[in-house]
Design an enzyme around this catalytic site. Structure first.
Site, PDB file in Angstrom:
ATOM      1  N   ASP A   1      37.075  31.845  26.810  1.00  0.00           N
ATOM      2  CA  ASP A   1      36.009  31.706  25.815  1.00  0.00           C
ATOM      3  C   ASP A   1      36.652  31.637  24.426  1.00  0.00           C
ATOM      4  OD1 ASP A   1      33.940  32.022  24.062  1.00  0.00           O
ATOM      5  OD2 ASP A   1      33.065  33.766  25.065  1.00  0.00           O
TER       6      ASP A   1
ATOM      7  N   CYS B   1      28.766  27.197  30.925  1.00  0.00           N
ATOM      8  CA  CYS B   1      29.487  28.323  30.309  1.00  0.00           C
ATOM      9  C   CYS B   1      28.449  29.357  29.877  1.00  0.00           C
ATOM     10  CB  CYS B   1      30.389  27.864  29.164  1.00  0.00           C
ATOM     11  SG  CYS B   1      29.521  27.092  27.785  1.00  0.00           S
TER      12      CYS B   1
ATOM     13  N   ARG C   1      32.533  25.599  25.397  1.00  0.00           N
ATOM     14  CA  ARG C   1      33.292  25.016  26.509  1.00  0.00           C
ATOM     15  C   ARG C   1      32.536  23.944  27.283  1.00  0.00           C
ATOM     16  NH1 ARG C   1      34.440  30.734  29.084  1.00  0.00           N
ATOM     17  NH2 ARG C   1      32.398  30.987  28.089  1.00  0.00           N
TER      18      ARG C   1
HETATM   19  P1  4NP Z   1      30.648  29.166  25.265  1.00  0.00           P
HETATM   20  O1  4NP Z   1      31.126  30.148  24.102  1.00  0.00           O
HETATM   21  O2  4NP Z   1      30.144  30.043  26.376  1.00  0.00           O
HETATM   22  O3  4NP Z   1      31.903  28.438  25.631  1.00  0.00           O
HETATM   23  O4  4NP Z   1      29.589  28.273  24.663  1.00  0.00           O
HETATM   24  C1  4NP Z   1      30.313  31.129  23.552  1.00  0.00           C
HETATM   25  C2  4NP Z   1      29.339  30.786  22.659  1.00  0.00           C
HETATM   26  C3  4NP Z   1      28.558  31.773  22.084  1.00  0.00           C
HETATM   27  C4  4NP Z   1      28.781  33.101  22.406  1.00  0.00           C
HETATM   28  C5  4NP Z   1      29.762  33.435  23.310  1.00  0.00           C
HETATM   29  C6  4NP Z   1      30.526  32.446  23.882  1.00  0.00           C
HETATM   30  N1  4NP Z   1      27.997  34.105  21.800  1.00  0.00           N
HETATM   31  O5  4NP Z   1      28.267  35.297  22.050  1.00  0.00           O
HETATM   32  O6  4NP Z   1      27.082  33.791  21.026  1.00  0.00           O
END
Ligand code: 4NP
Length: 149
Positions: free
Chosen positions: A122, A9, A15
């Site tokens: 997300d 991800c 995720r």
């Molecule tokens: P992930 O979610 O891609 O599912 O781990 C996110 C975690 C952090 C961020 C964005 C999405 N961020 O902008 O820090």
């Protein structure tokens, strides 16, 4: 040789740690499962506490995981690389160096709904319900992955 699966991800804290933990809970030690992010904002961090909580509700422990960034060697090391959304997919395809590497990359929900390119949304800016929704999607997708491993 054991099959190796990488879940990807953006941040590797919401995720893909869930995808890793859920698939690991369904396979034996002969299948290697890991996860990584296309960005390095959270390298070394534990999964998001909301992912830890929804996993725990389902008796899956993801607290041993630490975030890391996707590396070029992952494209050789892993047999299957599953992107959570289209942006992750496009970034992975851009990183890949050849057709074999590109052929390993797919969107995880296409296992259930081929060619529909459905994103695992997300949940970072969402609430607990969004994490539960993500969990359910990944539970179904990993069942399908399991059929083919
Ligand atoms: P992930 O979610 O891609 O599912 O781990 C996110 C975690 C952090 C961020 C964005 C999405 N961020 O902008 O820090």
């Amino acid at each position: 040789m054991s099959k190796k699966v990488l879940m990807v991800c953006l941040g590797n804290i919401c995720r893909s740690p869930l995808a890793e933990g859920i698939l690991k809970s369904k396979v034996g030690k002969d299948i290697i499962v890991d996860s990584a992010g296309t960005e390095g904002y959270h390298v070394g961090h534990l999964p998001d506490k909301r992912s830890i909580a929804v996993a725990k509700l389902n008796n899956v422990d993801i607290t041993k995981q630490r975030a890391r960034k996707v590396s070029l060697s992952d494209f050789d090391e892993y047999d299957y690389i599953y992107a959570m959304d289209e942006e992750n997919y496009n970034n992975l395809i851009d990183m890949a160096k050849n057709d074999l590497q590109r052929s390993k990359v797919s969107m995880i929900m296409n296992k259930l709904h081929p060619k529909e390119n459905i994103d695992v949304p997300d949940p970072y800016f969402g609430d607990e319900n969004e994490f539960k929704h993500v969990y359910k999607m990944l539970d179904k997708a990993t069942d399908k992955i399991l059929e083919k491993l």
